[in-house]
Design a protein around this motif. Structure first.
Motif, PDB file in Angstrom:
ATOM      1  N   UNK A   7       1.934  10.676   1.213  1.00  0.00           N
ATOM      2  CA  UNK A   7       2.223  10.565   2.624  1.00  0.00           C
ATOM      3  C   UNK A   7       1.880   9.331   3.290  1.00  0.00           C
ATOM      4  N   UNK A   8       1.071   8.461   2.542  1.00  0.00           N
ATOM      5  CA  UNK A   8       0.656   7.245   3.254  1.00  0.00           C
ATOM      6  C   UNK A   8       2.144   6.252   2.964  1.00  0.00           C
ATOM      7  N   UNK A   9       2.864   6.475   1.902  1.00  0.00           N
ATOM      8  CA  UNK A   9       4.142   5.606   1.727  1.00  0.00           C
ATOM      9  C   UNK A   9       5.470   6.152   2.626  1.00  0.00           C
ATOM     10  N   UNK A  23      -2.656   3.520  -4.582  1.00  0.00           N
ATOM     11  CA  UNK A  23      -3.710   2.745  -5.150  1.00  0.00           C
ATOM     12  C   UNK A  23      -3.472   1.455  -5.558  1.00  0.00           C
ATOM     13  N   UNK A  24      -2.004   0.966  -5.599  1.00  0.00           N
ATOM     14  CA  UNK A  24      -1.696   0.016  -5.884  1.00  0.00           C
ATOM     15  C   UNK A  24      -1.654  -0.888  -4.780  1.00  0.00           C
ATOM     16  N   UNK A  25      -0.858  -0.698  -3.897  1.00  0.00           N
ATOM     17  CA  UNK A  25      -0.765  -1.617  -2.705  1.00  0.00           C
ATOM     18  C   UNK A  25      -1.993  -1.739  -1.954  1.00  0.00           C
ATOM     19  N   UNK A  26      -3.035  -0.757  -1.838  1.00  0.00           N
ATOM     20  CA  UNK A  26      -4.505  -0.916  -1.179  1.00  0.00           C
ATOM     21  C   UNK A  26      -5.089  -2.029  -1.956  1.00  0.00           C
ATOM     22  N   UNK A  27      -4.831  -2.251  -3.309  1.00  0.00           N
ATOM     23  CA  UNK A  27      -5.592  -3.303  -3.827  1.00  0.00           C
ATOM     24  C   UNK A  27      -5.201  -4.648  -3.590  1.00  0.00           C
ATOM     25  N   UNK A  28      -3.793  -4.595  -3.159  1.00  0.00           N
ATOM     26  CA  UNK A  28      -3.403  -6.099  -3.116  1.00  0.00           C
ATOM     27  C   UNK A  28      -3.834  -7.086  -2.178  1.00  0.00           C
TER      28      UNK A  28
END
Ligand SMILES: [Fe+2]
Ligand SMILES: [Fe+2]
Length: 289
Positions: free
Chosen positions: A21-23, A262-267
Motif C-alpha cells: 500500500x505504501x508503494x 522496508x528498503x526505501x524507508x532506510x535510505x
C-alpha cells in the motif's frame, strides 16, 4: 528535480511493487514535470495482472508516453492471481494489456525520443537470466543453484516464474537474447540507444549485492558488451533494489528502483524520485567500480 524547459525529459523508475500500500501511494504521486515527459518503467510493477494494469493505466494517463519492460514479478504466476497464465503466455497477455493502454512494450517498434538529449532509440528489453553469473568455484548452473539452496538464498522465481513453453528460464533467456540482438542490429544505426531491461546487462553492478550468490538470478554474460555493441548512451535497469549511477566503458548505467517499503524507508531520501535519463543531468555522480 527542476523542470528542463521546453521539450521535456526522458524519465525512469522501476520496482514499484504496488502490492505494498505504501508503494501505491508513491505511484499515485508520480507526475510529469512537463506535458512532453516520457516515463520508462523498468519492471517489477506488481505481482498480479490487476496490479500491473492499475499502475500502468494511471501512469499512461499522465505521461506523454510510457515504455515498459517486464520484471520477474510481472512474470510470476502467484497463487492469488485469478489470471493463471504461465511464462510466455503470461508475458503475451501483459503485452496485449499494455497495447490497450497505449504503453510501449519490448514487442513493439522501438520508439525514438526526439526531445532534449535526443534523438535516441529507446529499446525496452526482456532478456531474463541464465545462471551464468555464478560464484567463484561453481562451474555449472546446477552447482551454483545447489549452493544457493544450501545457503538459503534462493530467488522466489524458482517457484513462481514458469518458463513455459521453454524447458527452463535459461532456455527462455537464450531465445530472448537471440531475438533481441537481431532486432537491435536492425535499428537505425545513425541513432544511439537507451537500453532498458529489468535485469542489469553487466555483472559488475551485482558485486554490491548483500548476498552475491543471488547474482545468478540477475542477468547473463551474453549481454556483457551490449552497451557498447548497440551504442547505448544510457542503460536503465532495476531488480537489485540498489538505486545508483555507475559507468561502464564510458556508458552511464542507472539503477532506478523504488524497492520495498522496508528498503526505501532506510535510505533517508524521499522514495519515488523519477530519475532523469535525458537530457543527462549536470554533475551526474560517477560511481567508481
Ligand atoms: Fe523488484
Ligand atoms: Fe526484480
Amino acid at each position: 528535480m527542476a523542470a528542463t524547459g521546453d521539450g521535456g525529459s526522458l524519465l525512469a523508475i522501476s520496482d514499484l511493487h504496488v502490492g505494498h500500500p505504501e508503494n501505491r501511494t508513491i505511484v499515485e504521486g508520480l507526475r510529469p514535470r512537463t506535458p512532453q515527459d516520457w516515463l520508462l518503467v523498468a519492471g517489477d510493477v506488481g505481482d498480479t495482472v490487476a496490479e500491473v494494469e492499475w499502475a500502468l493505466r494511471l501512469l499512461a494517463d499522465r505521461f506523454a508516453r510510457v515504455v515498459w519492460s517486464p520484471g520477474n514479478h510481472e512474470l510470476w504466476t502467484p497463487p492469488a492471481d485469478p489470471v493463471t497464465l504461465r511464462g510466455a503466455a503470461r508475458y503475451a497477455h501483459l503485452v496485449e494489456l499494455c497495447r490497450g493502454l497505449g504503453v510501449v512494450t519490448p514487442e513493439d517498434p522501438y520508439p525514438v525520443w526526439a526531445g532534449p538529449g535526443g534523438p535516441v532509440t529507446v529499446a525496452p528489453l526482456l532478456l531474463l537470466y541464465d545462471h551464468s553469473w555464478r560464484p567463484d568455484g561453481f562451474d555449472t548452473p546446477e552447482a551454483a543453484l545447489a549452493e544457493a539452496y544450501r545457503t538459503g538464498i534462493v530467488c522466489t522465481d524458482e517457484v513462481l516464474l514458469h518458463p513455459d513453453p521453454y524447458e527452463s528460464r535459461s532456455a527462455w533467456c537464450a531465445a530472448r537474447v537471440a531475438e533481441t540482438a537481431r532486432r537491435l542490429a536492425e535499428r537505425d544505426p545513425a541513432l544511439p540507444t537507451v537500453l532498458m531491461n529489468h535485469w542489469p546487462l553487466v555483472r559488475e553492478v551485482t558485486r554490491v549485492l548483500r548476498y552475491p550468490i543471488f547474482a545468478q538470478w540477475c542477468g547473463t554474460e551474453a549481454t556483457a558488451d551490449w552497451h557498447v555493441r548497440f551504442d547505448a548512451t544510457a542503460v536503465v535497469y532495476g531488480h537489485l533494489h540498489i538505486p545508483r549511477t555507475s559507468w561502464h566503458d564510458g556508458v552511464r548505467f542507472e539503477e532506478v528502483s523504488v524497492g520495498y517499503p522496508r528498503e526505501w524507508r532506510s535510505r533517508g531520501v524521499p522514495p519515488g524520485r523519477l530519475r532523469r535519463i535525458l537530457p543527462q543531468p549536470e554533475g551526474v555522480p560517477p560511481t567508481a567500480w
